[in-house]
Scaffold this motif. Sequence first.
Motif, short mmCIF file in Angstrom:
data_model
loop_
_atom_site.label_atom_id
_atom_site.label_comp_id
_atom_site.label_asym_id
_atom_site.label_seq_id
_atom_site.Cartn_x
_atom_site.Cartn_y
_atom_site.Cartn_z
N LYS A 169 76.46 54.48 41.31
CA LYS A 169 77.99 54.09 40.93
C LYS A 169 79.03 55.25 40.78
CE LYS A 169 76.67 50.00 38.09
NZ LYS A 169 76.68 49.50 36.60
N LYS A 172 80.13 56.03 44.51
CA LYS A 172 80.92 54.93 44.64
C LYS A 172 82.51 55.20 43.92
CE LYS A 172 80.42 50.88 45.74
NZ LYS A 172 80.27 49.28 46.22
N GLU A 173 82.43 55.51 42.77
CA GLU A 173 83.85 55.48 42.12
C GLU A 173 84.05 57.05 42.04
OE1 GLU A 173 82.63 54.24 37.98
OE2 GLU A 173 81.83 52.41 38.87
N LYS A 178 83.04 64.23 44.66
CA LYS A 178 84.35 64.59 45.16
C LYS A 178 84.81 66.04 45.17
CE LYS A 178 85.79 60.45 46.48
NZ LYS A 178 86.37 60.00 47.73
N VAL A 189 78.80 59.84 49.17
CA VAL A 189 79.94 58.95 48.88
C VAL A 189 79.98 57.80 49.72
CG1 VAL A 189 82.55 58.63 48.60
CG2 VAL A 189 81.30 60.73 47.64
N PRO A 190 80.26 57.98 51.37
CA PRO A 190 80.17 56.99 52.02
C PRO A 190 79.00 56.07 52.27
CG PRO A 190 79.86 58.99 53.24
CD PRO A 190 80.30 59.16 52.03
N ALA A 192 77.11 55.35 49.72
CA ALA A 192 77.03 54.43 48.31
C ALA A 192 77.80 53.27 48.76
CB ALA A 192 77.62 55.36 47.14
N MET A 193 78.96 53.40 49.44
CA MET A 193 79.89 52.40 49.87
C MET A 193 79.36 51.30 50.57
SD MET A 193 82.66 53.36 48.33
CE MET A 193 83.80 54.60 47.78
N ALA A 196 77.42 46.78 48.45
CA ALA A 196 78.55 46.11 48.08
C ALA A 196 78.82 45.93 46.54
CB ALA A 196 78.60 44.78 48.89
N ASP A 197 77.67 45.79 45.84
CA ASP A 197 77.97 45.33 44.40
C ASP A 197 76.54 46.03 43.69
OD1 ASP A 197 75.99 43.67 45.00
OD2 ASP A 197 77.51 41.88 45.46
#
Length: 213
Positions: A169, A172-173, A178, A189-190, A192-193, A196-197
């Motif tokens: 999470k 993703k957030e 970052k 990061v990509p 984790a994207m 979907a949920d």
Amino acid sequence: MRMKPVVLPMMCLIAMLLAAMNRPVQAQDTAAGEASFQICKTCHGQQGEGQLALNAPALAGQFDWYLERQLQNFKAGIRGADAKDIYGSQMRPMSLTLADDAAVKNVVAYIKTLPAAKAKITLGGDANKGKALYTVCATCHGQHAEGMLPLNSPRLNNQHDWYLLRQIKNFKEGIRGKHPKDIYGAQMVPMAMILADEEAMKNVIAYINSLGK
């Protein structure tokens, strides 16, 4: 009078190189590491097994190079700097109790002596559905979530499911990965994207749990 440059014969250069490669690596001081770990175990447990009540992940069984990198990242403010990273920010002052690189290596050397325990399952999730999702993760983390040094990927298969969920999470957030100096975190990061949920996250984590030893 100009001196002629000294050119070492090739065999001498090779001999010097081999000597450097075979030079014994300085042993880490596990006793000093154990002393430093007295602070760590307050949250991470006596055996580095992690504690849900204190939101502290398992450390035992993880790669030493990964633990070193994360401690250095906490010390440098690369990790835990985001205001939303509540638990990560708690680690920065703890990491600063390790005065220098030697202290970091010593405490990690001590952690390496602790036995890895299989993490308890606390989340739901469908491991069968998670298996398909894990195909992408396996590229870096290995078929058995064992982690891989060449790809700088940590071991996942003995980590707590609630901790893995939080970190996915965070990636993703944008709470983690970052910082411009967090090179390896940024790679996550990509990835984790792709999940979907939260259901997808729990499914892939359930599959990772099934791989634990």
